[in-house]
Design a protein around this motif. Structure first.
Motif, PDB file in Angstrom:
ATOM      1  N   GLY A 293     -34.744 -52.191 -44.560  1.00 44.22           N
ATOM      2  CA  GLY A 293     -35.004 -51.321 -43.416  1.00 44.22           C
ATOM      3  C   GLY A 293     -33.906 -51.391 -42.377  1.00 44.22           C
ATOM      4  N   ASN A 294     -33.337 -52.566 -42.193  1.00 48.91           N
ATOM      5  CA  ASN A 294     -32.247 -52.747 -41.239  1.00 48.91           C
ATOM      6  C   ASN A 294     -31.022 -51.937 -41.649  1.00 48.91           C
ATOM      7  N   ARG A 295     -30.933 -51.605 -42.927  1.00 46.74           N
ATOM      8  CA  ARG A 295     -29.832 -50.789 -43.456  1.00 46.74           C
ATOM      9  C   ARG A 295     -30.236 -49.324 -43.609  1.00 46.74           C
ATOM     10  N   HIS A 296     -31.407 -48.969 -43.088  1.00 42.17           N
ATOM     11  CA  HIS A 296     -31.912 -47.590 -43.125  1.00 42.17           C
ATOM     12  C   HIS A 296     -32.006 -47.053 -44.548  1.00 42.17           C
ATOM     13  N   VAL A 297     -32.449 -47.906 -45.449  1.00 38.22           N
ATOM     14  CA  VAL A 297     -32.614 -47.529 -46.851  1.00 38.22           C
ATOM     15  C   VAL A 297     -34.040 -47.030 -47.068  1.00 38.22           C
ATOM     16  N   ALA A 298     -34.169 -45.933 -47.786  1.00 41.00           N
ATOM     17  CA  ALA A 298     -35.501 -45.441 -48.152  1.00 41.00           C
ATOM     18  C   ALA A 298     -36.125 -46.442 -49.127  1.00 41.00           C
TER      19      ALA A 298
ATOM     20  N   VAL B   8     -35.688 -49.703 -63.057  1.00 44.23           N
ATOM     21  CA  VAL B   8     -36.831 -48.934 -63.534  1.00 44.23           C
ATOM     22  C   VAL B   8     -36.485 -47.451 -63.419  1.00 44.23           C
ATOM     23  N   THR B   9     -37.128 -46.662 -64.235  1.00 43.47           N
ATOM     24  CA  THR B   9     -37.033 -45.214 -64.126  1.00 43.47           C
ATOM     25  C   THR B   9     -38.420 -44.722 -63.762  1.00 43.47           C
ATOM     26  N   ALA B  10     -38.533 -44.125 -62.583  1.00 44.22           N
ATOM     27  CA  ALA B  10     -39.843 -43.697 -62.081  1.00 44.22           C
ATOM     28  C   ALA B  10     -39.643 -42.651 -60.992  1.00 44.22           C
ATOM     29  N   ALA B  11     -40.727 -41.974 -60.644  1.00 44.91           N
ATOM     30  CA  ALA B  11     -40.697 -41.081 -59.494  1.00 44.91           C
ATOM     31  C   ALA B  11     -40.521 -41.931 -58.242  1.00 44.91           C
ATOM     32  N   PHE B  12     -39.761 -41.432 -57.278  1.00 45.00           N
ATOM     33  CA  PHE B  12     -39.481 -42.177 -56.057  1.00 45.00           C
ATOM     34  C   PHE B  12     -40.183 -41.508 -54.892  1.00 45.00           C
ATOM     35  N   GLU B  13     -41.125 -42.221 -54.289  1.00 41.81           N
ATOM     36  CA  GLU B  13     -41.901 -41.726 -53.141  1.00 41.81           C
ATOM     37  C   GLU B  13     -41.837 -42.770 -52.021  1.00 41.81           C
ATOM     38  N   PRO B  14     -40.711 -42.828 -51.304  1.00 37.53           N
ATOM     39  CA  PRO B  14     -40.553 -43.855 -50.273  1.00 37.53           C
ATOM     40  C   PRO B  14     -41.439 -43.623 -49.057  1.00 37.53           C
ATOM     41  N   GLU B  15     -41.573 -44.676 -48.268  1.00 39.90           N
ATOM     42  CA  GLU B  15     -42.329 -44.622 -47.015  1.00 39.90           C
ATOM     43  C   GLU B  15     -41.700 -43.596 -46.078  1.00 39.90           C
ATOM     44  N   ALA B  16     -42.505 -43.051 -45.184  1.00 43.80           N
ATOM     45  CA  ALA B  16     -42.026 -42.017 -44.271  1.00 43.80           C
ATOM     46  C   ALA B  16     -41.125 -42.573 -43.172  1.00 43.80           C
ATOM     47  N   GLY B  17     -41.337 -43.774 -42.719  1.00 41.36           N
ATOM     48  CA  GLY B  17     -40.510 -44.327 -41.648  1.00 41.36           C
ATOM     49  C   GLY B  17     -41.167 -44.168 -40.292  1.00 41.36           C
TER      50      GLY B  17
ATOM     51  N   HIS C  63     -32.103 -39.645 -37.104  1.00 43.43           N
ATOM     52  CA  HIS C  63     -31.317 -40.057 -38.254  1.00 43.43           C
ATOM     53  C   HIS C  63     -29.884 -40.309 -37.815  1.00 43.43           C
ATOM     54  N   HIS C  64     -29.113 -40.851 -38.702  1.00 39.99           N
ATOM     55  CA  HIS C  64     -27.741 -41.219 -38.402  1.00 39.99           C
ATOM     56  C   HIS C  64     -26.801 -40.318 -39.188  1.00 39.99           C
ATOM     57  N   SER C  65     -26.406 -39.194 -38.613  1.00 38.21           N
ATOM     58  CA  SER C  65     -25.574 -38.229 -39.315  1.00 38.21           C
ATOM     59  C   SER C  65     -24.202 -38.789 -39.649  1.00 38.21           C
ATOM     60  N   GLU C  66     -23.763 -39.797 -38.941  1.00 38.34           N
ATOM     61  CA  GLU C  66     -22.452 -40.367 -39.242  1.00 38.34           C
ATOM     62  C   GLU C  66     -22.405 -41.053 -40.601  1.00 38.34           C
ATOM     63  N   ARG C  67     -23.560 -41.306 -41.188  1.00 35.45           N
ATOM     64  CA  ARG C  67     -23.584 -41.963 -42.498  1.00 35.45           C
ATOM     65  C   ARG C  67     -23.359 -40.971 -43.629  1.00 35.45           C
ATOM     66  N   GLY C  68     -23.355 -39.688 -43.349  1.00 38.84           N
ATOM     67  CA  GLY C  68     -23.034 -38.691 -44.360  1.00 38.84           C
ATOM     68  C   GLY C  68     -24.254 -38.139 -45.060  1.00 38.84           C
ATOM     69  N   ALA C  69     -23.989 -37.195 -45.948  1.00 33.12           N
ATOM     70  CA  ALA C  69     -25.058 -36.437 -46.611  1.00 33.12           C
ATOM     71  C   ALA C  69     -25.797 -37.237 -47.665  1.00 33.12           C
ATOM     72  N   THR C  70     -25.233 -38.345 -48.133  1.00 32.51           N
ATOM     73  CA  THR C  70     -25.888 -39.087 -49.208  1.00 32.51           C
ATOM     74  C   THR C  70     -26.922 -40.080 -48.710  1.00 32.51           C
ATOM     75  N   GLU C  71     -26.968 -40.328 -47.409  1.00 32.13           N
ATOM     76  CA  GLU C  71     -27.945 -41.279 -46.886  1.00 32.13           C
ATOM     77  C   GLU C  71     -29.362 -40.746 -47.073  1.00 32.13           C
ATOM     78  N   ALA C  72     -30.243 -41.567 -47.603  1.00 33.46           N
ATOM     79  CA  ALA C  72     -31.653 -41.180 -47.701  1.00 33.46           C
ATOM     80  C   ALA C  72     -32.197 -41.026 -46.290  1.00 33.46           C
ATOM     81  N   LYS C  73     -32.884 -39.957 -46.040  1.00 31.32           N
ATOM     82  CA  LYS C  73     -33.303 -39.607 -44.688  1.00 31.32           C
ATOM     83  C   LYS C  73     -34.685 -40.151 -44.391  1.00 31.32           C
ATOM     84  N   ILE C  74     -34.802 -41.477 -44.281  1.00 35.58           N
ATOM     85  CA  ILE C  74     -36.123 -42.071 -44.099  1.00 35.58           C
ATOM     86  C   ILE C  74     -36.743 -41.693 -42.777  1.00 35.58           C
ATOM     87  N   HIS C  75     -35.932 -41.469 -41.752  1.00 35.74           N
ATOM     88  CA  HIS C  75     -36.478 -41.175 -40.435  1.00 35.74           C
ATOM     89  C   HIS C  75     -36.889 -39.723 -40.282  1.00 35.74           C
ATOM     90  N   MET C  76     -36.484 -38.857 -41.194  1.00 34.34           N
ATOM     91  CA  MET C  76     -36.782 -37.440 -41.082  1.00 34.34           C
ATOM     92  C   MET C  76     -37.940 -37.030 -41.975  1.00 34.34           C
TER      93      MET C  76
END
Length: 160
Positions: free
Chosen positions: A92-97, A127-136, A143-156
């Motif tokens: 979470g400290n790394r803003h990972v979904a 593992v290979t599975a559907a990914f349904e992360p927490e909403a945040g 969100h942190h747009s400076e991290r670029g388009a590949t960052e998982a948008k947990i806060h949005m």
């Protein structure tokens, strides 16, 4: 091309399926295909995050079910609740979904995060599975747009 511009809240049975991975489900503008191979354009309100099981209304009246596609993930398990909470904190400290399950955490495959989790004492397996992360905690707009388009948008993400 079939256009989809809104979520569907009625009780009609879906006639189509739209299979998307997590990253695609975070995009409000997307050109893709239904499971039937028909081309579709999504034009949803900005910030919309689709979840598996959500229903969409196509311009022609069809109801489309969103299906979470299986994808490459890492699943971390720990010796106890303290260690699992510690791993979750560092992710979470790394803003990972993060998807939280009974005794495990799942993240999108990432060798750097895998190394970190192992260093924290977690047992990590692919593992290979559907990914349904927490909403945040900041579900709308932070969100942190400076991290670029590949960052998982947990806060949005919309509420689960």
């Amino acid at each position: 091309m079939l256009l989809i511009e809104s979520l569907y809240t009625g009780d009609a049975t879906p006639t189509e399926k739209l299979v998307l991975n997590f990253d695609a489900r975070t995009k409000s503008r997307l050109r893709t295909q239904l499971a039937s191979s028909e081309e579709v354009g999504l034009f949803l309100p900005r910030g919309t995050i689709l979840r598996g099981g959500d229903l969409l209304q196509a311009k022609d009246g069809r109801v489309v079910e969103v299906v979470s596609a299986p994808e490459a993930l890492l699943e971390a398990q720990c010796a106890g609740a303290f260690e699992l909470a510690r791993a979750a904190y560092h992710l979470g400290n790394r803003h990972v979904a993060v998807q939280v399950g009974a005794g495990w955490l799942r993240i999108q495959a990432d060798h750097v995060l895998e190394t970190m989790l192992i260093g924290l004492g977690a047992q990590v397996r692919p593992v290979t599975a559907a990914f349904e992360p927490e909403a945040g905690a900041y579900a709308h707009g932070h969100h942190h747009s400076e991290r670029g388009a590949t960052e998982a948008k947990i806060h949005m993400m919309a509420g689960a």
